[in-house]
Design an enzyme around this catalytic site. Structure first.
Site, mmCIF file in Angstrom:
data_model
loop_
_atom_site.group_PDB
_atom_site.id
_atom_site.type_symbol
_atom_site.label_atom_id
_atom_site.label_comp_id
_atom_site.label_asym_id
_atom_site.label_seq_id
_atom_site.Cartn_x
_atom_site.Cartn_y
_atom_site.Cartn_z
ATOM 1 N N THR A 12 81.133 42.349 92.867
ATOM 2 C CA THR A 12 80.556 42.665 91.565
ATOM 3 C C THR A 12 80.705 41.538 90.570
ATOM 4 O O THR A 12 81.652 41.214 90.319
ATOM 5 C CB THR A 12 81.047 44.038 91.205
ATOM 6 O OG1 THR A 12 82.262 43.976 90.840
ATOM 7 C CG2 THR A 12 81.121 45.088 92.215
ATOM 8 N N GLY A 13 79.525 41.413 89.710
ATOM 9 C CA GLY A 13 79.572 40.583 88.545
ATOM 10 C C GLY A 13 79.665 39.133 89.478
ATOM 11 O O GLY A 13 80.314 38.220 89.031
ATOM 12 N N GLY A 14 78.887 38.995 90.394
ATOM 13 C CA GLY A 14 78.942 37.607 91.210
ATOM 14 C C GLY A 14 77.919 36.591 90.700
ATOM 15 O O GLY A 14 77.952 35.482 91.506
ATOM 16 N N THR A 15 77.245 36.733 89.546
ATOM 17 C CA THR A 15 76.393 35.657 89.117
ATOM 18 C C THR A 15 77.084 34.645 88.354
ATOM 19 O O THR A 15 76.682 33.605 88.167
ATOM 20 C CB THR A 15 75.155 36.343 88.468
ATOM 21 O OG1 THR A 15 75.768 36.881 87.249
ATOM 22 C CG2 THR A 15 74.683 37.309 88.966
ATOM 23 N N GLY A 17 81.103 32.647 86.519
ATOM 24 C CA GLY A 17 82.336 32.952 86.329
ATOM 25 C C GLY A 17 83.225 32.952 87.546
ATOM 26 O O GLY A 17 83.012 32.506 88.662
ATOM 27 N N ILE A 18 84.160 33.772 87.601
ATOM 28 C CA ILE A 18 84.939 34.068 88.657
ATOM 29 C C ILE A 18 84.275 34.678 89.935
ATOM 30 O O ILE A 18 84.740 34.207 91.044
ATOM 31 C CB ILE A 18 86.176 34.873 88.268
ATOM 32 C CG1 ILE A 18 87.115 34.056 87.263
ATOM 33 C CG2 ILE A 18 86.948 35.294 89.514
ATOM 34 C CD1 ILE A 18 88.388 35.182 86.781
ATOM 35 N N GLY A 19 83.302 35.656 89.558
ATOM 36 C CA GLY A 19 82.690 36.134 90.654
ATOM 37 C C GLY A 19 81.725 35.160 91.416
ATOM 38 O O GLY A 19 81.815 35.016 92.717
ATOM 39 N N SER A 137 93.874 41.835 84.646
ATOM 40 C CA SER A 137 94.246 40.773 83.655
ATOM 41 C C SER A 137 95.762 40.860 83.101
ATOM 42 O O SER A 137 96.293 41.686 83.354
ATOM 43 C CB SER A 137 93.441 41.246 82.407
ATOM 44 O OG SER A 137 93.733 40.270 81.446
ATOM 45 N N TYR A 150 90.417 47.624 75.817
ATOM 46 C CA TYR A 150 90.133 46.502 76.891
ATOM 47 C C TYR A 150 91.443 46.567 77.870
ATOM 48 O O TYR A 150 91.463 46.708 79.105
ATOM 49 C CB TYR A 150 90.146 45.314 76.513
ATOM 50 C CG TYR A 150 89.864 44.272 77.690
ATOM 51 C CD1 TYR A 150 88.681 44.211 78.545
ATOM 52 C CD2 TYR A 150 90.707 43.154 77.667
ATOM 53 C CE1 TYR A 150 88.522 43.113 79.498
ATOM 54 C CE2 TYR A 150 90.737 42.352 79.031
ATOM 55 C CZ TYR A 150 89.597 42.193 79.953
ATOM 56 O OH TYR A 150 89.532 41.266 80.814
#
Length: 250
Positions: A12-15, A17-19, A137, A150
């Site tokens: 998820t969120g793979g577009t 940065g870390i993903g 985190s 957060y």
């Protein structure tokens, strides 16, 4: 080096940065990936780089309606998921006096509610030997002013790592987490800070890091894939800190 031939990862969120770095590394080691992102444009851009062993889904990781469709959408591409990396997320600043309900709900929906129900959706596609990995985190280790919501959301994620590990032990699905420190990604893009304020913030942070530099997304990706590999077969319910020691070295 552990290979992932005939394995499929959902990130998820793979577009970006870390993903994205994790997806790229997973493909390089022989696997196939399904990445998610909020916009068709960012998904298409990522896929153009990742190549034919990547598939993209436009979906909101905080939306229950989108999450409810996730299993069927994945089944159209793959009958199984061997690695689920719950990575989607970003940070936003707000002081206690100014935080409103929408700020609270936005971060908890994205970091807590979304991952919980994403795991629920994907579990039927997983089996013994597969891995669920959460991105938490270093902010859970100490208090940071104006980051309370957060930090609380990421603390809930840290709790999921332990409770899900307990619940899934009998199924043989390992649950672990990675806890990044300051990483060179676009994490500040959603904070509401101006470019100048971001530059000032980064300049102030670097001297506090034991290695005097931000980490690279690839350094987190390699940790995620270690946790997903057979080399980590006896690691369960753990969170690996990848923060240059900032949470423990003074």
């Amino acid at each position: 080096m552990q290979t992932f031939e005939n394995k499929v990862a959902l990130i998820t969120g793979g577009t970006t940065g870390i993903g994205f770095a994790t997806a790229s590394e997973f493909i390089e080691r022989g696997g196939k990936v399904i990445i998610t992102g909020r916009s068709q444009n960012t998904v298409d851009q990522a896929l153009s780089i990742l190549g034919e062993n990547a598939h993209g889904l436009v979906t909101d990781a905080s939306s229950m309606s989108d999450i409810g469709q996730l299993q069927n959408r994945i089944l159209a591409y793959s009958k199984c998921v061997h690695l689920l990396f719950l990575n989607a997320g970003y940070g936003k600043f707000s002081g206690l006096a100014n935080a409103d309900e929408s700020h609270f709900d936005e971060l908890f929906n994205l970091h807590v509610k979304g991952p919980f129900f994403t795991v629920q959706q994907i579990l039927p596609l997983m089996q013994k030997g597969d891995s669920i990995i959460f991105n938490t985190s270093f902010v859970t280790d100490f208090g940071i002013a104006n980051f309370s919501v957060y930090s609380a959301a990421k603390s809930a994620v840290a709790s999921f790592i332990k409770t899900f590990a307990s619940e899934l032990s009998d199924s043989g699905i390992r649950v672990n987490g990675v806890s990044p420190g300051h990483i060179s990604t676009n994490i500040y893009s959603k904070t509401g800070l101006s470019n100048e304020a971001v530059e000032q913030t980064v300049a102030g942070i670097i001297p506090t890091i034991p290695f005097k530099r931000f980490g690279e997304a690839s350094e987190i990706a390699k940790t995620v894939l270690f946790l997903a590999s057979a080399d980590a077969s006896y690691i369960h319910g753990a969170t690996l800190k990848v923060d240059a020691g900032i949470s423990v070295v003074k």
